[in-house]
Design an enzyme around this catalytic site. Sequence first.
Site, PDB file in Angstrom:
ATOM      1  N   ARG A 181      15.411   5.456 113.022  1.00  0.00           N
ATOM      2  CA  ARG A 181      14.571   5.268 114.223  1.00  0.00           C
ATOM      3  C   ARG A 181      13.992   3.859 114.327  1.00  0.00           C
ATOM      4  NH1 ARG A 181      16.955   9.937 115.789  1.00  0.00           N
ATOM      5  NH2 ARG A 181      16.075  11.809 114.877  1.00  0.00           N
ATOM      6  N   LYS A 238      29.971   3.855 116.998  1.00  0.00           N
ATOM      7  CA  LYS A 238      29.726   5.298 117.000  1.00  0.00           C
ATOM      8  C   LYS A 238      30.050   5.883 118.371  1.00  0.00           C
ATOM      9  CE  LYS A 238      27.901   9.335 115.619  1.00  0.00           C
ATOM     10  NZ  LYS A 238      26.537   9.700 115.268  1.00  0.00           N
ATOM     11  N   HIS A 296      30.953  11.650 116.547  1.00  0.00           N
ATOM     12  CA  HIS A 296      30.312  12.970 116.589  1.00  0.00           C
ATOM     13  C   HIS A 296      31.262  13.853 117.387  1.00  0.00           C
ATOM     14  CE1 HIS A 296      26.643  15.710 117.032  1.00  0.00           C
ATOM     15  NE2 HIS A 296      27.595  16.290 117.729  1.00  0.00           N
ATOM     16  N   HIS A 356      29.770  14.674 110.060  1.00  0.00           N
ATOM     17  CA  HIS A 356      29.264  16.052 109.917  1.00  0.00           C
ATOM     18  C   HIS A 356      30.186  17.159 110.445  1.00  0.00           C
ATOM     19  CE1 HIS A 356      28.098  15.047 113.955  1.00  0.00           C
ATOM     20  NE2 HIS A 356      27.002  14.408 113.615  1.00  0.00           N
ATOM     21  N   ASP A 406      22.788  12.904 107.287  1.00  0.00           N
ATOM     22  CA  ASP A 406      22.434  12.956 108.709  1.00  0.00           C
ATOM     23  C   ASP A 406      20.902  13.095 108.861  1.00  0.00           C
ATOM     24  OD1 ASP A 406      22.542  12.907 111.445  1.00  0.00           O
ATOM     25  OD2 ASP A 406      23.517  14.857 111.689  1.00  0.00           O
ATOM     26  N   HIS A 449      12.036  13.865 113.223  1.00  0.00           N
ATOM     27  CA  HIS A 449      11.253  14.023 114.463  1.00  0.00           C
ATOM     28  C   HIS A 449       9.852  14.446 114.042  1.00  0.00           C
ATOM     29  CE1 HIS A 449      14.859  13.944 116.979  1.00  0.00           C
ATOM     30  NE2 HIS A 449      15.414  14.832 116.172  1.00  0.00           N
ATOM     31  N   PRO A 484      17.208  18.279 118.251  1.00  0.00           N
ATOM     32  CA  PRO A 484      17.936  18.692 117.050  1.00  0.00           C
ATOM     33  C   PRO A 484      17.824  17.651 115.945  1.00  0.00           C
ATOM     34  CG  PRO A 484      19.464  17.935 118.729  1.00  0.00           C
ATOM     35  CD  PRO A 484      18.099  17.885 119.347  1.00  0.00           C
TER      36      PRO A 484
HETATM   37 ZN   LIG Z   1      23.484  11.967 113.217  1.00  0.00          ZN
END
Ligand SMILES: [Zn+2]
Length: 463
Positions: free
Chosen positions: A90, A171, A206, A256, A325, A329, A343
């Site tokens: 972050r 990404k 992803h 993931h 991962d 939050h 999530p």
């Molecule tokens: Zn991630």
Amino acid sequence: MESSYARTAQKNLAQSKKRTDTAVGLEDQSILVRDADIWNGNRFTKGSILIEKGRIKRIARRIINDGVETIKASGLKALPGLIDVHVHLRDMELAYKEDFASGTAAAAAGGFTSVLDMPNTVPPTDSAGRLIEKQIVAAQKTCVNIGFHAAAVSDSHDIDALARAGAFSLKLYLPKPIAPLDVRNDQAIEKMMRAAARIETPVTVHAEDLSASENTGQEDSFEQVSEARSPIFETRAVERLLRIEKKTRCKVHYCHLTLRSSLMKVDASTKSTSEVTPHHLLLSKKLLSSLGWRAWMVPPLRSEETRRSLLKSTLTGLASVIASDHAPHTIEEKDQSASKSPPGVPGLETTLPLMLTLANRQQLNLSLLVKLLCENPARVFGLKSKAKLRKGADGDLVLVDLKKKSRIDSSKFFSKAKFSPFDGFKTQGAVHTTIVGGKIVYREGEIVAREGSGSVLKRGFSS
Ligand SMILES: [Zn+2]
């Protein structure tokens, strides 16, 4: 123009690095790790490690060197510092969730000496200028080595600029692109992959293709929001990207993955690598009814049967990498209705203790643990001087007490996100000391290095 902004930012970074280097010079430590069981790539041998000027100077059965800081490591295992290639630290406008200081403290406490940060921040890492800006902010705060992934962008000049600024990958976030890129259009993805391949930059993905999803945004339980992201979306995305990837020479890293079938498909393609997370390996969706938001992440937890087969495949060496991962939050944000709750769960401080617990139960051998958490991450992302304990390698290592029993307690996390779906889990195997670039950063429950003592990594610039 962006390029002049990037140049100024680059100059600032060089200056800030110089300041850091001088500061390091003044307190330049030599460290002697004495009488540890040292991982030599195949097995443990008893010995001592002398680290000088950030690098491993010598490894021998006995080293006598008075006057240097000595760590008595008898009974501890010395592993090369772990590398987490998938974290969300972050910072910037999301620093209230986590920042580079708290996130890299969590990394050090978890035995990770290098991390690669994801680009879906505010602002996103979608241009060379923004990447350099992040590198500058991180250089002042990080206590481990930190590198950055960038967003997959459509313009090939922007891709070149990101690579020049040291991005570790582009990404591709299929559910919701981070930067404008028509992810429903195969040609747009192919073009981006070709540009990435040309400059030998991997694409990280992803892989959830939600375009045909029935997701209405009205789901009100965590079981429902999870159910709306069925495994078929992963299968569809993996198959589609493997098809596109084949036409290019692009190296693709699948983040993931949750299905054994995905691991097998990726394994069959020589250019691609796969990643699994501790939560998908160890937790299943039956926990959602009791844990709710604490167990809400994407891709979501799967059935017990799916989880078991993912774990079994990983333990037999089918996956390339384990990554946390780490996605912090605030509890206020998480503890909302399922359709509003963001999530993601923190994972930097739970990954190694959980994997060491599997090792103690004889489910995971230590050689595979080092491969998944260290050697393969270094290989996939080109960190050539890392992941080995030998003369000349970077002085990044973690001392582990394999016997120590503990219980996961998120209230003690260094991460700002003080919750975990693993709270209360009993573990065996704990981090004792983490050394980054020849400096002790974490020791027995405490961070002992100052902010900014770590380094910023840039792909293509590491030795
Ligand atoms: Zn991630």
